[in-house]
Design a protein around this motif. Structure first.
Motif, PDB file in Angstrom:
ATOM      1  N   SER A  85     -19.308  33.390 -38.348  1.00 51.82           N
ATOM      2  CA  SER A  85     -19.935  32.071 -38.010  1.00 51.82           C
ATOM      3  C   SER A  85     -18.742  31.272 -37.448  1.00 51.82           C
ATOM      4  CB  SER A  85     -20.286  31.531 -39.608  1.00 51.82           C
ATOM      5  OG  SER A  85     -20.427  30.091 -39.182  1.00 51.82           O
ATOM      6  N   GLU A  86     -17.479  31.481 -37.998  1.00 52.21           N
ATOM      7  CA  GLU A  86     -16.503  30.677 -37.456  1.00 52.21           C
ATOM      8  C   GLU A  86     -16.129  31.432 -36.039  1.00 52.21           C
ATOM      9  OE1 GLU A  86     -15.506  27.827 -38.456  1.00 52.21           O
ATOM     10  OE2 GLU A  86     -16.626  27.805 -40.361  1.00 52.21           O
ATOM     11  N   GLN A  87     -16.024  32.578 -36.207  1.00 53.52           N
ATOM     12  CA  GLN A  87     -15.949  33.213 -34.797  1.00 53.52           C
ATOM     13  C   GLN A  87     -16.667  32.816 -33.662  1.00 53.52           C
ATOM     14  OE1 GLN A  87     -16.797  37.464 -34.463  1.00 53.52           O
ATOM     15  NE2 GLN A  87     -15.251  37.652 -32.799  1.00 53.52           N
ATOM     16  N   LYS A  88     -17.969  32.633 -33.946  1.00 50.09           N
ATOM     17  CA  LYS A  88     -19.009  32.163 -33.189  1.00 50.09           C
ATOM     18  C   LYS A  88     -18.627  30.790 -32.558  1.00 50.09           C
ATOM     19  CE  LYS A  88     -23.330  33.498 -33.179  1.00 50.09           C
ATOM     20  NZ  LYS A  88     -24.959  33.317 -33.727  1.00 50.09           N
ATOM     21  N   LYS A  89     -18.283  29.903 -33.402  1.00 49.45           N
ATOM     22  CA  LYS A  89     -17.979  28.530 -33.207  1.00 49.45           C
ATOM     23  C   LYS A  89     -16.884  28.660 -32.260  1.00 49.45           C
ATOM     24  CE  LYS A  89     -19.595  26.581 -37.379  1.00 49.45           C
ATOM     25  NZ  LYS A  89     -19.008  25.963 -38.671  1.00 49.45           N
ATOM     26  N   ALA A  90     -15.611  29.506 -32.647  1.00 53.38           N
ATOM     27  CA  ALA A  90     -14.507  29.325 -31.602  1.00 53.38           C
ATOM     28  C   ALA A  90     -14.585  30.096 -30.480  1.00 53.38           C
ATOM     29  CB  ALA A  90     -13.403  30.137 -32.453  1.00 53.38           C
TER      30      ALA A  90
ATOM     31  N   GLY B 139     -11.267  39.626 -32.780  1.00 49.74           N
ATOM     32  CA  GLY B 139     -12.205  40.577 -32.533  1.00 49.74           C
ATOM     33  C   GLY B 139     -11.672  41.555 -31.727  1.00 49.74           C
ATOM     34  N   GLY B 140     -12.407  42.621 -31.217  1.00 48.27           N
ATOM     35  CA  GLY B 140     -12.050  43.659 -30.680  1.00 48.27           C
ATOM     36  C   GLY B 140     -11.935  45.068 -31.358  1.00 48.27           C
ATOM     37  N   LYS B 141     -11.673  46.059 -30.830  1.00 44.26           N
ATOM     38  CA  LYS B 141     -11.227  47.083 -31.531  1.00 44.26           C
ATOM     39  C   LYS B 141     -10.264  47.179 -32.441  1.00 44.26           C
ATOM     40  CE  LYS B 141     -13.430  50.280 -27.623  1.00 44.26           C
ATOM     41  NZ  LYS B 141     -12.927  51.188 -26.865  1.00 44.26           N
ATOM     42  N   LYS B 142      -9.292  46.432 -32.292  1.00 43.12           N
ATOM     43  CA  LYS B 142      -8.104  46.450 -33.162  1.00 43.12           C
ATOM     44  C   LYS B 142      -7.961  45.078 -33.695  1.00 43.12           C
ATOM     45  CE  LYS B 142      -5.332  49.616 -30.373  1.00 43.12           C
ATOM     46  NZ  LYS B 142      -4.071  49.879 -29.804  1.00 43.12           N
ATOM     47  N   GLY B 143      -8.925  44.332 -33.755  1.00 41.34           N
ATOM     48  CA  GLY B 143      -8.932  42.908 -34.544  1.00 41.34           C
ATOM     49  C   GLY B 143      -8.918  42.896 -35.727  1.00 41.34           C
ATOM     50  N   LEU B 144      -9.176  41.821 -36.519  1.00 36.77           N
ATOM     51  CA  LEU B 144      -9.058  41.777 -38.089  1.00 36.77           C
ATOM     52  C   LEU B 144     -10.400  41.866 -38.524  1.00 36.77           C
ATOM     53  CD1 LEU B 144      -7.221  38.374 -38.190  1.00 36.77           C
ATOM     54  CD2 LEU B 144      -6.204  40.570 -39.075  1.00 36.77           C
ATOM     55  N   LEU B 145     -11.639  41.695 -37.729  1.00 37.49           N
ATOM     56  CA  LEU B 145     -12.871  41.991 -38.188  1.00 37.49           C
ATOM     57  C   LEU B 145     -13.058  43.618 -38.270  1.00 37.49           C
ATOM     58  CD1 LEU B 145     -15.163  39.433 -36.354  1.00 37.49           C
ATOM     59  CD2 LEU B 145     -14.239  39.380 -38.661  1.00 37.49           C
ATOM     60  N   ALA B 146     -12.636  44.359 -37.260  1.00 34.40           N
ATOM     61  CA  ALA B 146     -12.732  45.816 -37.022  1.00 34.40           C
ATOM     62  C   ALA B 146     -11.890  46.503 -38.300  1.00 34.40           C
ATOM     63  CB  ALA B 146     -12.155  46.465 -35.686  1.00 34.40           C
ATOM     64  N   LYS B 147     -10.547  46.033 -38.627  1.00 35.10           N
ATOM     65  CA  LYS B 147      -9.992  46.505 -39.565  1.00 35.10           C
ATOM     66  C   LYS B 147     -10.369  46.276 -41.134  1.00 35.10           C
ATOM     67  CE  LYS B 147      -5.355  46.074 -37.171  1.00 35.10           C
ATOM     68  NZ  LYS B 147      -4.089  45.209 -37.008  1.00 35.10           N
ATOM     69  N   ALA B 148     -11.160  45.111 -41.011  1.00 36.20           N
ATOM     70  CA  ALA B 148     -11.916  44.845 -42.277  1.00 36.20           C
ATOM     71  C   ALA B 148     -13.030  45.759 -42.671  1.00 36.20           C
ATOM     72  CB  ALA B 148     -12.282  43.369 -42.392  1.00 36.20           C
ATOM     73  N   LYS B 149     -13.717  46.143 -41.647  1.00 35.85           N
ATOM     74  CA  LYS B 149     -14.835  46.904 -41.815  1.00 35.85           C
ATOM     75  C   LYS B 149     -14.531  48.230 -42.020  1.00 35.85           C
ATOM     76  CE  LYS B 149     -18.470  48.749 -39.002  1.00 35.85           C
ATOM     77  NZ  LYS B 149     -19.520  48.667 -37.550  1.00 35.85           N
ATOM     78  N   LYS B 150     -13.328  48.882 -41.564  1.00 36.52           N
ATOM     79  CA  LYS B 150     -12.773  50.120 -41.970  1.00 36.52           C
ATOM     80  C   LYS B 150     -12.288  49.968 -43.339  1.00 36.52           C
ATOM     81  CE  LYS B 150     -10.941  51.312 -37.092  1.00 36.52           C
ATOM     82  NZ  LYS B 150      -9.969  51.596 -36.718  1.00 36.52           N
ATOM     83  N   LEU B 151     -11.684  49.007 -43.827  1.00 41.28           N
ATOM     84  CA  LEU B 151     -11.074  48.914 -45.121  1.00 41.28           C
ATOM     85  C   LEU B 151     -12.503  48.818 -46.201  1.00 41.28           C
ATOM     86  CD1 LEU B 151      -8.352  46.301 -45.064  1.00 41.28           C
ATOM     87  CD2 LEU B 151      -8.242  48.854 -45.624  1.00 41.28           C
TER      88      LEU B 151
ATOM     89  N   ALA C  26      -9.184  36.202 -40.438  1.00 37.54           N
ATOM     90  CA  ALA C  26      -9.894  35.929 -39.287  1.00 37.54           C
ATOM     91  C   ALA C  26     -10.691  34.567 -39.254  1.00 37.54           C
ATOM     92  CB  ALA C  26     -10.930  37.178 -39.334  1.00 37.54           C
ATOM     93  N   LYS C  27     -11.279  34.139 -40.477  1.00 39.44           N
ATOM     94  CA  LYS C  27     -11.832  32.881 -40.496  1.00 39.44           C
ATOM     95  C   LYS C  27     -10.768  31.563 -40.164  1.00 39.44           C
ATOM     96  CE  LYS C  27     -14.294  29.900 -43.797  1.00 39.44           C
ATOM     97  NZ  LYS C  27     -14.519  29.741 -45.101  1.00 39.44           N
ATOM     98  N   THR C  28      -9.605  32.027 -40.631  1.00 41.59           N
ATOM     99  CA  THR C  28      -8.782  30.960 -40.616  1.00 41.59           C
ATOM    100  C   THR C  28      -8.315  30.919 -39.049  1.00 41.59           C
ATOM    101  OG1 THR C  28      -7.860  31.160 -42.860  1.00 41.59           O
ATOM    102  CG2 THR C  28      -6.335  30.052 -41.234  1.00 41.59           C
ATOM    103  N   HIS C  29      -7.918  32.010 -38.442  1.00 43.92           N
ATOM    104  CA  HIS C  29      -7.715  31.890 -37.109  1.00 43.92           C
ATOM    105  C   HIS C  29      -8.830  31.519 -36.196  1.00 43.92           C
ATOM    106  CE1 HIS C  29      -4.560  35.626 -37.196  1.00 43.92           C
ATOM    107  NE2 HIS C  29      -4.253  34.461 -37.967  1.00 43.92           N
ATOM    108  N   ALA C  30      -9.991  31.670 -36.425  1.00 40.41           N
ATOM    109  CA  ALA C  30     -11.210  31.069 -35.680  1.00 40.41           C
ATOM    110  C   ALA C  30     -11.214  29.675 -35.921  1.00 40.41           C
ATOM    111  CB  ALA C  30     -12.545  31.604 -36.272  1.00 40.41           C
ATOM    112  N   ILE C  31     -10.948  28.929 -37.250  1.00 37.81           N
ATOM    113  CA  ILE C  31     -10.812  27.693 -37.340  1.00 37.81           C
ATOM    114  C   ILE C  31      -9.489  26.974 -36.539  1.00 37.81           C
ATOM    115  CG2 ILE C  31     -10.418  25.985 -39.189  1.00 37.81           C
ATOM    116  CD1 ILE C  31     -12.112  27.717 -41.094  1.00 37.81           C
TER     117      ILE C  31
END
Length: 120
Positions: free
Chosen positions: A55-60, A71-83, A99-104
């Motif tokens: 949600s915060e990424q969309k706003k940013a 975002g991206g293949k090596k971004g925080l969201l992708a790494k979180a998904k793998k974990l 990632a949320k903090t970075h978006a804010i």
């Protein structure tokens, strides 16, 4: 000499206060701002943390200041998904909170730098 120094400091403090008020910044912190926030909340689940981060990424992205770290293949969201797939939800939630903090921060950067450019 002391009076001159005190007067100078008072004028400086007032001018700083006025310049901060003109630029939209606040020189006083609320209680929430003065206490450090935890990046990881134990009551948070992976799904709710993912929803908040996206949600915060969309706003940013909407204001044009999405950081590359999110975002991206090596971004925080992708790494979180793998974990999360590996079963390490605690570490995944921590990355989602970052990632949320970075978006804010990206949103704040967009507001702060709306008139950025060279001053001639």
């Amino acid at each position: 000499m002391k009076k001159l120094l005190l007067t100078t400091l008072a004028v400086f403090a007032l001018s700083l206060q006025m310049s901060c008020a003109d630029s939209g910044y606040s020189t006083t912190k609320s209680v929430a701002e003065s206490t450090p926030r935890k990046l990881h909340s134990t009551s948070s689940t992976y799904k709710s943390a993912l929803k908040a981060a996206k949600s915060e990424q969309k706003k940013a992205k909407k204001v044009g200041m999405e950081w590359k770290t999110i975002g991206g293949k090596k971004g925080l969201l992708a790494k979180a998904k793998k974990l999360h797939k590996k079963g390490n939800d605690k570490a995944a939630i921590k990355l989602l909170e970052i990632a949320k903090t970075h978006a804010i921060l990206g949103q704040k950067q967009a507001v702060d730098q709306v008139n950025a450019g060279p001053n001639f």
